[in-house]
Design a protein around this motif. Structure first.
Motif: not given
Length: 96
Positions: A16-38
């Motif tokens: 639901g966000f514009p492309p620039g914000t969406r990219t930051v959110l996706e990167d943050l989400r990926s980082l959290i998934r990497t650091r807390a895989p469970d």
């Protein structure tokens, strides 16, 4: 910006966000998934949240011109028993 009252999943929220914000959110989400895989993803307080062992670990959200992350007390390593007379503040990060 994502409509919090109709967001059913983290994917819907991010989409639901514009492309620039969406990219930051996706990167943050990926980082959290990497650091807390469970950790498991859900929407809580109308924003994306990662739970670990039945407790909120971290929330993240997007705004019109920024995005951010808040670590919950459950993820801070502190508890009321060992925090003394004051409880630890939540950690908050904002990204332009």
């Amino acid at each position: 910006m994502a409509n919090a009252s109709t967001t059913g999943s983290v994917d819907d929220y991010v989409a639901g966000f514009p492309p620039g914000t969406r990219t930051v959110l996706e990167d943050l989400r990926s980082l959290i998934r990497t650091r807390a895989p469970d950790a498991t993803e859900l929407i809580s307080y109308a924003i994306p949240t990662f739970d670990l062992n039945g407790r909120h670990l971290v929330h993240f959200a997007g705004m019109r011109s920024t995005s951010g992350s808040t670590r919950s007390r459950a993820g801070s390593g502190h508890s009321r028993k060992n925090s003394g007379p004051t409880r630890p503040a939540r950690a908050r990060c904002s990204f332009p």
